[in-house]
Scaffold this motif. Structure first.
Motif, PDB file in Angstrom:
ATOM      1  N   VAL A 248       0.851  -1.205   0.000  1.00 26.81           N
ATOM      2  CA  VAL A 248       0.000   0.000   0.000  1.00 26.81           C
ATOM      3  C   VAL A 248       0.885   1.253   0.000  1.00 26.81           C
ATOM      4  O   VAL A 248       2.067   1.182   0.368  1.00 26.81           O
ATOM      5  N   PRO A 249       0.312   2.416  -0.385  1.00 22.15           N
ATOM      6  CA  PRO A 249       1.103   3.650  -0.353  1.00 22.15           C
ATOM      7  C   PRO A 249       1.651   3.914   1.054  1.00 22.15           C
ATOM      8  O   PRO A 249       1.001   3.577   2.054  1.00 22.15           O
ATOM      9  N   ALA A 250       2.827   4.551   1.109  1.00 19.58           N
ATOM     10  CA  ALA A 250       3.519   4.759   2.386  1.00 19.58           C
ATOM     11  C   ALA A 250       2.635   5.485   3.405  1.00 19.58           C
ATOM     12  O   ALA A 250       2.636   5.140   4.587  1.00 19.58           O
ATOM     13  N   GLU A 251       1.833   6.498   2.927  1.00 22.71           N
ATOM     14  CA  GLU A 251       1.011   7.263   3.881  1.00 22.71           C
ATOM     15  C   GLU A 251      -0.025   6.357   4.543  1.00 22.71           C
ATOM     16  O   GLU A 251      -0.259   6.441   5.752  1.00 22.71           O
ATOM     17  N   LEU A 252      -0.656   5.485   3.737  1.00 16.97           N
ATOM     18  CA  LEU A 252      -1.663   4.591   4.303  1.00 16.97           C
ATOM     19  C   LEU A 252      -1.006   3.620   5.294  1.00 16.97           C
ATOM     20  O   LEU A 252      -1.546   3.356   6.370  1.00 16.97           O
ATOM     21  N   ALA A 253       0.173   3.117   4.927  1.00 17.65           N
ATOM     22  CA  ALA A 253       0.885   2.197   5.831  1.00 17.65           C
ATOM     23  C   ALA A 253       1.160   2.899   7.163  1.00 17.65           C
ATOM     24  O   ALA A 253       0.950   2.323   8.238  1.00 17.65           O
ATOM     25  N   ALA A 254       1.589   4.183   7.085  1.00 16.45           N
ATOM     26  CA  ALA A 254       1.904   4.923   8.307  1.00 16.45           C
ATOM     27  C   ALA A 254       0.651   5.147   9.151  1.00 16.45           C
ATOM     28  O   ALA A 254       0.661   4.982  10.369  1.00 16.45           O
ATOM     29  N   GLN A 255      -0.464   5.484   8.483  1.00 14.27           N
ATOM     30  CA  GLN A 255      -1.737   5.689   9.206  1.00 14.27           C
ATOM     31  C   GLN A 255      -2.166   4.409   9.921  1.00 14.27           C
ATOM     32  O   GLN A 255      -2.552   4.433  11.090  1.00 14.27           O
ATOM     33  N   LEU A 256      -2.101   3.306   9.191  1.00 14.51           N
ATOM     34  CA  LEU A 256      -2.532   2.035   9.782  1.00 14.51           C
ATOM     35  C   LEU A 256      -1.638   1.648  10.956  1.00 14.51           C
ATOM     36  O   LEU A 256      -2.093   1.132  11.967  1.00 14.51           O
ATOM     37  N   ASN A 260      -2.642   0.989  14.671  1.00 14.33           N
ATOM     38  CA  ASN A 260      -2.445  -0.400  15.110  1.00 14.33           C
ATOM     39  C   ASN A 260      -0.938  -0.633  15.305  1.00 14.33           C
ATOM     40  O   ASN A 260      -0.266  -1.179  14.425  1.00 14.33           O
ATOM     41  N   PRO A 261      -0.396  -0.222  16.447  1.00 10.38           N
ATOM     42  CA  PRO A 261       1.069  -0.246  16.607  1.00 10.38           C
ATOM     43  C   PRO A 261       1.700  -1.635  16.435  1.00 10.38           C
ATOM     44  O   PRO A 261       2.872  -1.724  16.106  1.00 10.38           O
ATOM     45  N   ALA A 262       0.907  -2.698  16.606  1.00 10.36           N
ATOM     46  CA  ALA A 262       1.497  -4.041  16.481  1.00 10.36           C
ATOM     47  C   ALA A 262       1.517  -4.541  15.034  1.00 10.36           C
ATOM     48  O   ALA A 262       2.071  -5.603  14.744  1.00 10.36           O
ATOM     49  N   LEU A 263       0.892  -3.794  14.107  1.00 11.09           N
ATOM     50  CA  LEU A 263       0.828  -4.259  12.705  1.00 11.09           C
ATOM     51  C   LEU A 263       2.219  -4.265  12.070  1.00 11.09           C
ATOM     52  O   LEU A 263       2.861  -3.213  11.993  1.00 11.09           O
ATOM     53  N   PRO A 264       2.697  -5.430  11.597  1.00  8.06           N
ATOM     54  CA  PRO A 264       3.997  -5.438  10.919  1.00  8.06           C
ATOM     55  C   PRO A 264       3.920  -4.739   9.566  1.00  8.06           C
ATOM     56  O   PRO A 264       3.049  -5.048   8.748  1.00  8.06           O
ATOM     57  N   VAL A 265       4.804  -3.768   9.368  1.00  3.56           N
ATOM     58  CA  VAL A 265       4.894  -3.048   8.087  1.00  3.56           C
ATOM     59  C   VAL A 265       6.347  -3.124   7.633  1.00  3.56           C
ATOM     60  O   VAL A 265       7.254  -2.822   8.406  1.00  3.56           O
ATOM     61  N   SER A 276       1.493  -7.137   6.759  1.00  2.00           N
ATOM     62  CA  SER A 276       1.333  -8.571   6.972  1.00  2.00           C
ATOM     63  C   SER A 276      -0.144  -8.935   6.850  1.00  2.00           C
ATOM     64  O   SER A 276      -0.970  -8.565   7.690  1.00  2.00           O
ATOM     65  N   ALA A 277      -0.482  -9.657   5.784  1.00  2.00           N
ATOM     66  CA  ALA A 277      -1.873 -10.085   5.590  1.00  2.00           C
ATOM     67  C   ALA A 277      -2.296 -10.995   6.732  1.00  2.00           C
ATOM     68  O   ALA A 277      -3.444 -10.926   7.195  1.00  2.00           O
ATOM     69  N   ALA A 278      -1.376 -11.831   7.206  1.00  2.00           N
ATOM     70  CA  ALA A 278      -1.715 -12.760   8.295  1.00  2.00           C
ATOM     71  C   ALA A 278      -2.160 -11.977   9.529  1.00  2.00           C
ATOM     72  O   ALA A 278      -3.130 -12.338  10.193  1.00  2.00           O
ATOM     73  N   TRP A 279      -1.464 -10.875   9.823  1.00  2.00           N
ATOM     74  CA  TRP A 279      -1.814 -10.076  11.007  1.00  2.00           C
ATOM     75  C   TRP A 279      -3.211  -9.483  10.860  1.00  2.00           C
ATOM     76  O   TRP A 279      -4.015  -9.514  11.786  1.00  2.00           O
ATOM     77  N   LEU A 280      -3.505  -8.937   9.666  1.00  2.00           N
ATOM     78  CA  LEU A 280      -4.811  -8.312   9.426  1.00  2.00           C
ATOM     79  C   LEU A 280      -5.936  -9.342   9.582  1.00  2.00           C
ATOM     80  O   LEU A 280      -6.980  -9.065  10.179  1.00  2.00           O
ATOM     81  N   ALA A 324     -13.644  -9.365   2.867  1.00  2.00           N
ATOM     82  CA  ALA A 324     -14.623  -8.315   3.163  1.00  2.00           C
ATOM     83  C   ALA A 324     -14.419  -7.784   4.581  1.00  2.00           C
ATOM     84  O   ALA A 324     -14.489  -6.570   4.816  1.00  2.00           O
ATOM     85  N   SER A 325     -14.139  -8.666   5.534  1.00  2.00           N
ATOM     86  CA  SER A 325     -14.022  -8.169   6.913  1.00  2.00           C
ATOM     87  C   SER A 325     -12.729  -7.379   7.088  1.00  2.00           C
ATOM     88  O   SER A 325     -12.706  -6.375   7.795  1.00  2.00           O
ATOM     89  N   VAL A 326     -11.645  -7.792   6.429  1.00  2.53           N
ATOM     90  CA  VAL A 326     -10.388  -7.027   6.519  1.00  2.53           C
ATOM     91  C   VAL A 326     -10.577  -5.658   5.866  1.00  2.53           C
ATOM     92  O   VAL A 326     -10.144  -4.627   6.394  1.00  2.53           O
ATOM     93  N   GLU A 327     -11.295  -5.637   4.757  1.00  5.66           N
ATOM     94  CA  GLU A 327     -11.525  -4.353   4.072  1.00  5.66           C
ATOM     95  C   GLU A 327     -12.399  -3.437   4.926  1.00  5.66           C
ATOM     96  O   GLU A 327     -12.124  -2.240   5.045  1.00  5.66           O
ATOM     97  N   ALA A 328     -13.426  -3.997   5.546  1.00  4.24           N
ATOM     98  CA  ALA A 328     -14.323  -3.176   6.361  1.00  4.24           C
ATOM     99  C   ALA A 328     -13.567  -2.587   7.554  1.00  4.24           C
ATOM    100  O   ALA A 328     -13.776  -1.434   7.924  1.00  4.24           O
ATOM    101  N   ARG A 329     -12.666  -3.375   8.137  1.00  2.85           N
ATOM    102  CA  ARG A 329     -12.012  -2.873   9.357  1.00  2.85           C
ATOM    103  C   ARG A 329     -10.788  -2.006   9.059  1.00  2.85           C
ATOM    104  O   ARG A 329     -10.531  -1.027   9.746  1.00  2.85           O
ATOM    105  N   PHE A 330     -10.009  -2.377   8.017  1.00  6.94           N
ATOM    106  CA  PHE A 330      -8.736  -1.670   7.787  1.00  6.94           C
ATOM    107  C   PHE A 330      -8.707  -0.861   6.488  1.00  6.94           C
ATOM    108  O   PHE A 330      -7.735  -0.158   6.223  1.00  6.94           O
ATOM    109  N   GLY A 331      -9.723  -1.041   5.638  1.00  2.00           N
ATOM    110  CA  GLY A 331      -9.725  -0.318   4.369  1.00  2.00           C
ATOM    111  C   GLY A 331      -8.683  -0.829   3.384  1.00  2.00           C
ATOM    112  O   GLY A 331      -8.273  -0.130   2.464  1.00  2.00           O
ATOM    113  N   VAL A 332      -8.246  -2.077   3.586  1.00  2.18           N
ATOM    114  CA  VAL A 332      -7.230  -2.666   2.701  1.00  2.18           C
ATOM    115  C   VAL A 332      -7.829  -3.914   2.058  1.00  2.18           C
ATOM    116  O   VAL A 332      -8.404  -4.755   2.748  1.00  2.18           O
TER     117      VAL A 332
END
Ligand code: NAP
Length: 345
Positions: A248-256, A260-265, A276-280, A324-332
């Motif tokens: 994803v674009p760097a700005e979106l990665a930074a926002q997420l 979600n500080p534990a999200l691996p980027v 990390s798709a597994a984390w999402l 669908a649930s990952v998209e609804a919650r994270f917009g990804v």
């Protein structure tokens, strides 16, 4: 029939796909010599039908029966085409098992493919998905890909710049109806330094007492890691990682990441961020989900599993709900890694 190929009608595919979906193929051609491809594909009954190359079936989800020709590449020749003592060029037929080929290269002292040990599938599938694991992509070692070009009705030899490699992607994957990969030529360097960027590999090697590992030891560590982390398709139907890590674009990665500080980027090409798709998926509570025989592995959230008799449609339904649930919650929006037959994802 000739010695070069055999053709079967209404062939069962359950044992030919690792998700163990009970689909059938209208025709199945096992081809032992790529030189026979023009003859097989030129037969009157196959001229206008869909063609699907199916090796170990480790990267495909059948949601319907396949109303066309499934082509099984059964040629497996391997030979060294050049060797200056340091770098060797090795050409392998598309039907050779990938992991057995990795083993063979390591036994020759050739480095480069060790991080890709135990990836399921055949040599011919490796460039299509530009298989990658533990910080290495196969394109780094590919010198050329040989393929039958259905559009031009001729054999082609593509150098890496013509293969359009991307993250788990290639020109062959983008035009699956056009290309039938027949062989891959690798350039493998005996002196290549081990690639140990991934913490998991380093930790495994430390546990083995090999802080300065040989390529064979790296492969051993990767095999141990994969065996521990991924469900074995011989025990429960699965196609490895079902979802790609979204870039994803760097700005979106930074926002997420801020939310979600534990999200691996991880940094990806052009300054974008790989999530990390597994984390999402895990964050949405899908790990270990089961409905009938379809579900998500309790061992690894990226892996769609068939516990027994799930149909392709049931598996697809679970995969779509995960997305669908990952998209609804994270917009990804996650994308599937395997090829989906009979449905648009
Ligand atoms: P992991 O080590 O738990 O890491 C989770 C994700 O973070 C991975 O998917 C990986 O992306 C990324 N990652 C971890 N360390 C990284 C680093 N130093 N730099 C950049 N990205 C990093 O992953 P895992 O699920 O157990 O998988 C391990 C490796 O095997 C991964 O490379 C994965 O792609 C590969 N694998 C592939 C399949 C398949 O079917 N294609 C199945 C299982 C595992 P990447 O995926 O981009 O490497």
């Amino acid at each position: 029939m000739t010695d070069a190929f055999t053709i079967e009608r209404d062939a069962p595919l359950a044992a030919r796909n690792t998700l163990r979906v009970a689909a059938t193929a209208r025709w199945l051609a096992s081809v032992r010599d790529p030189a026979a491809l023009p003859e097989v594909l030129g037969r009157r009954e196959f001229r206008d039908v869909a063609v699907l190359v199916l090796g170990e079936g480790s990267n495909v989800l059948f949601t319907v029966d396949f109303d066309g020709l499934v082509l099984f590449p059964a040629w497996r020749d391997v030979r060294v085409v050049a060797d200056d003592g340091r770098v060797a060029r090795v050409r392998a037929g598309a039907g050779h098992g990938w992991d057995a080929f990795v083993d063979w290269t390591l036994a020759q002292g050739l480095a480069g493919l060790e991080n890709l040990a135990l990836i399921p599938g055949l040599v011919g599938a490796a460039p299509i998905q530009n298989i990658g694991a533990y910080g290495v992509e196969v394109r780094e070692c590919i010198a050329a890909v040989e393929a039958w070009d259905r559009r031009a009705a001729g054999f082609a030899r593509l150098d890496p710049s013509a293969c359009g490699f991307g993250y788990r992607d290639s020109a062959f994957r983008r035009e699956p109806e056009r290309w039938i990969v027949t062989a891959v030529e690798f350039e493998l360097d005996r002196t290549r330094a081990p690639r140990l960027e991934y913490a998991g590999v380093r930790e495994e090697l430390a546990g083995m007492g090999s802080p300065r590992p040989t390529p064979a030891q790296v492969a051993q560590a990767v095999r141990a890691l994969r065996r521990r982390k991924l469900p074995d398709p011989a025990v429960v139907g699965n196609a490895g990682s079902f979802f790609k890590n979204p870039v994803v674009p760097a700005e979106l990665a930074a926002q997420l990441r801020a939310a979600n500080p534990a999200l691996p980027v991880y940094p990806a090409a052009d300054g974008s961020g790989k999530l990390s798709a597994a984390w999402l998926i895990e964050a949405c509570g899908w790990r270990g989900f089961r409905e009938g025989d379809a579900g998500i592995s309790a061992q690894h959230a990226l892996v769609l599993v068939n516990h027994g008799h799930a149909s392709g449609a049931q598996l697809l339904d679970v995969a779509r709900r995960v997305v669908a649930s990952v998209e609804a919650r994270f917009g990804v929006r996650l994308e599937p890694e395997p090829r989906i037959i009979g449905a648009d994802f």
